[in-house]
Design a protein around this motif. Structure first.
Motif, mmCIF file in Angstrom:
data_model
loop_
_atom_site.group_PDB
_atom_site.id
_atom_site.type_symbol
_atom_site.label_atom_id
_atom_site.label_comp_id
_atom_site.label_asym_id
_atom_site.label_seq_id
_atom_site.Cartn_x
_atom_site.Cartn_y
_atom_site.Cartn_z
ATOM 1 N N GLU A 159 0.078 2.981 11.105
ATOM 2 C CA GLU A 159 -0.054 2.783 9.666
ATOM 3 C C GLU A 159 -1.424 2.206 9.333
ATOM 4 O O GLU A 159 -2.054 2.572 8.327
ATOM 5 N N THR A 168 2.043 11.885 11.113
ATOM 6 C CA THR A 168 2.391 10.667 11.864
ATOM 7 C C THR A 168 2.991 10.989 13.228
ATOM 8 O O THR A 168 3.170 10.091 14.045
ATOM 9 N N ILE A 214 5.803 4.534 7.499
ATOM 10 C CA ILE A 214 4.809 4.155 6.494
ATOM 11 C C ILE A 214 5.519 3.319 5.436
ATOM 12 O O ILE A 214 6.556 3.730 4.891
ATOM 13 N N ARG A 238 2.948 4.492 1.050
ATOM 14 C CA ARG A 238 3.424 5.858 0.840
ATOM 15 C C ARG A 238 3.222 6.282 -0.623
ATOM 16 O O ARG A 238 2.741 7.382 -0.910
#
Length: 341
Positions: free
Chosen positions: A174, A195, A201, A206
């Motif tokens: 992240e 990812t 996230i 997000r």
């Protein structure tokens, strides 16, 4: 000269002015300057510097933009050897500060055929760099088909190459998204974040990404797609395909500095803190290139090498009495005083 197992014994008792750990652009630059300062140096290189697999150096002054990193390194090594520097292919495993010298234990050879010579120097330049972590696929060769072409690992180096293209951002955490994505948008807003299903996230980030129109893909990647080393997209494990024109990998890196574990040095994160000449908190250890705080650029590493070598020469020069022109002194002593009038 090129050092190998066959002639290692010739250097076992030699004390170098400097051992350079790493034969990338920074290490080779340091070695060239050290030899031109009439100092003795040894470069120990584990092979495959980060710049080795860069297929085109588009931002190195004076070189054609299609010059591969391997060609730059070959010319650098040839230049260094032409100046009578020593070069050893090996893996540095340990460095011990003995006071006036460093003892550098190096693994030479592979597996059961390895030997572990201990080489000594007055100074150390650490230029061993970092190893990028790549997307973990079953077929890692699939990654190397495109890495160094239009699949990049350095935004500062190659952001220009991604201008206004559909870009896949391959994140390892992240934190890498927070650090890189909004900077990447300077070059292109057409960003899809992958990812690989490795992490979550947080809702706030997000929402921020979605507010900017950036796509988030959390399904793991099966393989990259493309031809002739040009990546055109990715296939996910669910069979879906996402088209791309370029990519940036930011999955983290391993810093190759474990051999310094016995020595107390100052760090900022994983990077060694240095002064403007590359000197670390130990006055006879210098760090250059990716290991120090600063930009991860081939041209910057080359400049770092020149600075570190120059400072080492200054240290040694200032501790060494000026050389005397003995023959002229002898002649002067023999001449009558009138000869000077």
């Amino acid at each position: 000269m090129q050092i190998s197992r066959k002639n290692l014994d010739q250097r076992q008792d030699h004390i170098y002015d400097t051992i350079v750990v790493g034969g990338g652009a920074g290490g080779l630059s340091a070695g060239i300057y050290l030899q031109r300062y009439n100092l003795s140096s040894l470069i120990i290189d584990k092979g495959k510097a980060r710049s080795y697999w860069m297929q085109e150096l588009h931002n190195y002054l004076g070189l054609p933009p299609d010059t591969p990193g391997s060609e730059l390194l070959k010319h650098g090594k040839d230049h260094y050897l032409s100046l009578n520097g020593d070069f050893l292919n090996g893996f540095v495993e340990d460095v011990v500060d003995e006071g006036d010298t460093f003892a550098v234990t190096t693994k030479v050879g592979r597996n059961n055929n390895s030997v572990y010579p201990v080489l000594r120097s007055k100074y150390i330049i650490v230029a061993s760099g970092i190893i990028d972590q790549l997307p973990p696929l079953e077929d890692m060769q699939n990654v190397y088909e495109y890495a160094g072409y239009n699949l990049h690992v350095c935004m500062v180096c190659d952001g220009y190459e991604m201008t206004d293209k559909k870009c896949g951002f391959f994140a390892g955490s992240e934190a890498s998204i927070e650090e890189m994505v909004f900077n990447l948008s300077w070059f292109t807003p057409y960003i899809t974040i992958f990812t690989h299903g490795m992490f979550e996230i947080n809702p706030q980030l997000r929402q921020q990404l979605e507010d900017h129109g950036y796509r988030i893909v959390e399904t793991p990647i099966k393989q990259f797609l493309g031809e002739n080393h040009q990546m055109t997209g990715v296939e996910l494990t669910d069979g879906s395909v996402i088209e791309l024109e370029t990519g940036l990998i930011s999955m983290g890196s391993k810093y190759h500095n474990d051999y310094l574990h016995r020595i107390n040095l100052d760090y900022k994160g994983n990077n060694l803190i240095t002064d403007k000449m590359g000197r670390t908190s130990h006055d006879r250890i210098f760090a250059i290139g990716d290991l120090k705080v600063g930009l991860n650029q081939v041209v910057v590493a080359a400049g770092d090498g020149a600075l570190a070598a120059t400072q080492i020469w200054r240290d040694i020069r200032n501790a060494t009495p000026p050389r005397r022109w003995e023959e002229n002194l002898f002649i002067s002593e023999q001449l009558p005083v009138s000869s000077y009038q």
